[in-house]
Structures are given as C-alpha cells and as structure tokens.
Design an enzyme around this catalytic site. Structure first.
Site: not given
Length: 364
Positions: A98, A168, A276-278
């Site tokens: 990342k 996503t 969807a948030a990490n």
C-alpha cells in the site's frame, strides 16, 4: 530486520534507512518500507511492502492530509498488511502493499507531483504495483502511468480497466448477502435498513445496488457534494449525521477505518457490520466484543476485495465479464468463512485469517 528506504530517480529525492525499532511494535514485519520525498513538487509519500510471498505487492495509493508522518506510517503499515490477507483470502497470486501520499489532495495534488510519485513506484522494479484509493482516481493513475509501468486501474482509454469502485461495491454487496443468510436465513435485503457511512466512489455504487435490492438506506457523509449526488439519484435515501446512532440491520462503513471502537460498540444497534472501509476495527479484539453483543462483523479485507479482483484481472488480461463473475463469488468465499467459523466455534475474522495464512504458509 532493517527497512531500506529506496531512493528514486527523481533528482531531488532524499532517502534514509530505518531500523525495525522505528515502527510500532504491534505491527507485523514488513519486507520493505520506502519513504519518498521530492522537494520540487512537494511530494511526501510512503510505500509499504508487507509481503511478496504470493506475487508482486499490489495495493492502492491513498492521498490524505494526515496529522503527521507518524499517523501516515501507522496507516500504510496496517493497510499493506490487509492487502496481503485480502489477496490470499481471495485466492489471488498477489502480495500485499500500500502507499500513502501525505497532504490534502484538493490543495497539493498536481500532475508534476503524481509523476514524481510514479517515478518512485517505477524504481521498485515491479515489486509494488499501485492502483487507486481514497483521494486518487483513474485520471491520477493515468498521470502516474507516464513515469511507471507498474500501475493498474487507469482509464480504459489509457489501456486500464477503469474505476474499481463499482466492483468493490459489488463485492461488499455479495458479502452482505452472505451475512444476511447467516443472520436471517435469507440472502435478500429487501426491507432491511442499511446505514452507509461514506458516499464516495464505493459508497455511491453500494447505495445503487442496495436501492435496486429494495433496502431502506440511511447515509452519512460530511462532504455535502457527495450527499447531493446520492439524493439526486436516489431521493428515498435518508440522511443522518451519524449512521452509527441509527437503528440498523446492517452498518456499512465505506469511508475511513477505525470507526468501530470501544465507544461506538456501546451504542451500535445493528445485526451485521459489512462495508468497504479498510481496518474498520480500531483493535482486533473488538470483534469478540461485537460477538458478545450478537453483532456479526464481516472481515473488511474479504468484503472489499472486488476492486483488487478487478485490477488483478487487468494484470492477467481477463475480460470484464470474467472479472465480474469472479467478484460475484465473494458471496461463496464469505459463506465458506462463515460456515468455517460456525463449525470451528470461532469468530469470522479468525476464520478468514486462518484461511489466508494457509495460503501464505503453504510450500511454494
């Protein structure tokens, strides 16, 4: 282990070498962390490679105004680790990495800065492949692509697969349906109240899918233009200051992470958390606290894997139809994880981690 901070081919770049003791002790070991700085453009970025065991580390570039460099480092290390597990759980031959660019994208993002950043990515020689994330889009990736070949998710006109937001969102939707079977015995979401936190690229697409499925939707987002876009397209959606304060069937965090913490758990009124948030949980032990309250947490790196499946397909030359079919199978992956959790009397997050680790630890 030392972490090498690799210099770039940008003339004004600076580099350093940091020892493991410079990083938070709770973080797992990362293979390499690269601090990028270019004084001519004002670029400050960090690229973290967590693992290349299964293949090149692929993960998006987040562009955000962090409080300081320490906060950016903590975020990128956690995000990179999540990408390793995301790829492994999805059955993809990719590693985890990342990147973060430090600064307000609305104020400091320029083509020159993006090209300088692309040069740092290129310097890694394909060990890291970048894509879009919060604060970056396909147009930005096109510009990065002028200085690096190791970028996916560019616009279709530039040879890419385009915005990964829709896929996503589709993956999150499929994971949510699998969770619905676990909670209520039926995958349908009609009449269920879903609180979507964040109405950006992914949140908007998820709202579209939920609307089509007949769900009752509550949305929160501090950025008014995003809310206006949602309300123009879906006038029946209700706006709330904080969806976590609403009575919900599903809480869908689709903005930044760590929204599930010791304080919010006490007031959450929901059966499922799936978004969807990490890094949705501030700390991993919070899943147990959620379980004590009868709330099922769907591991974020499984739910949000649709975007990674898309850009992996771009790398491998898969068509859009094949990619969509693979994203829809997030339902099957999540169902298997939930079945495993039930069979072994463990939490879904632990089940997902074990499945991912089996791939990572398997002999080459």
């Amino acid at each position: 282990m030392s972490v090498t901070i690799t210099p770039s081919n940008v003339d004004t770049a600076t580099s350093h070498v940091f020892d493991r003791t410079d990083f938070p002790v709770e973080e797992p070991a990362h293979e390499q962390v690269v601090f990028c700085q270019d004084s001519a453009t004002g670029l400050r970025a960090i690229i973290a490679l967590h693992s290349t065991t299964l293949g090149p580390a692929l993960g998006g570039t987040r562009f955000r105004a962090y409080r300081d460099e320490g906060a950016a480092l903590t975020d990128v290390l956690r995000l990179a680790r999540g990408m390793t597990y995301k790829a492994a759980a999805a059955g993809l031959d990719l590693g985890g990495g990342k990147a973060v660019i430090i600064g307000d994208p609305h104020a400091v993002k320029t083509p020159e800065l993006l090209r300088a950043y692309g040069s740092f990515v290129e310097r890694l020689g394909g060990q890291y492949v970048t894509a879009g994330d919060v604060g970056t889009n396909s147009n930005d990736l096109d510009i990065m692509g002028e200085t690096t070949a190791h970028v996916v998710g560019r616009n279709t006109a530039a040879g890419g697969s385009g915005d990964s937001g829709p896929n996503t969102a589709l993956g999150v939707f499929q994971a949510m349906r699998a969770a619905a079977v676990r909670a209520w015995g039926d995958r349908e979401l009609q009449g269920r109240t879903v609180g979507v936190e964040g109405a950006g690229k992914v949140g908007f697409e998820l709202i579209s899918l939920l609307s089509g499925a007949g769900a009752d939707i509550v949305v929160a987002d501090p950025y008014r233009p995003s809310l206006d876009r949602v309300l123009a397209a879906f006038p029946r959606v209700r706006v709330a200051a904080d969806v976590r304060a609403e009575r919900l069937d599903v809480y869908a965090p689709c903005a930044l992470g760590a929204t599930v913490n010791a304080t919010s758990i006490e007031t959450l009124d929901t059966s499922i958390i799936c978004g969807a948030a990490n890094n949705q949980l501030l700390t991993p032990d919070l899943e147990s606290a959620l379980g004590d309250r009868g709330i099922v947490w769907i591991p974020d790196y499984v739910a949000n894997s649709g975007g990674l499946i898309q850009v992996e397909g771009e790398l491998r030359g898969r068509g859009a139809g094949e990619v969509r079919s693979r994203v829809e199978k997030v339902f099957d992956t999540m169902s298997f994880i939930l079945d495993t959790a039930d069979r072994e009397s463990i939490l879904p997050g632990i089940a997902a981690d074990r499945i991912a680790r089996r791939r990572l630890d398997a002999p080459a």
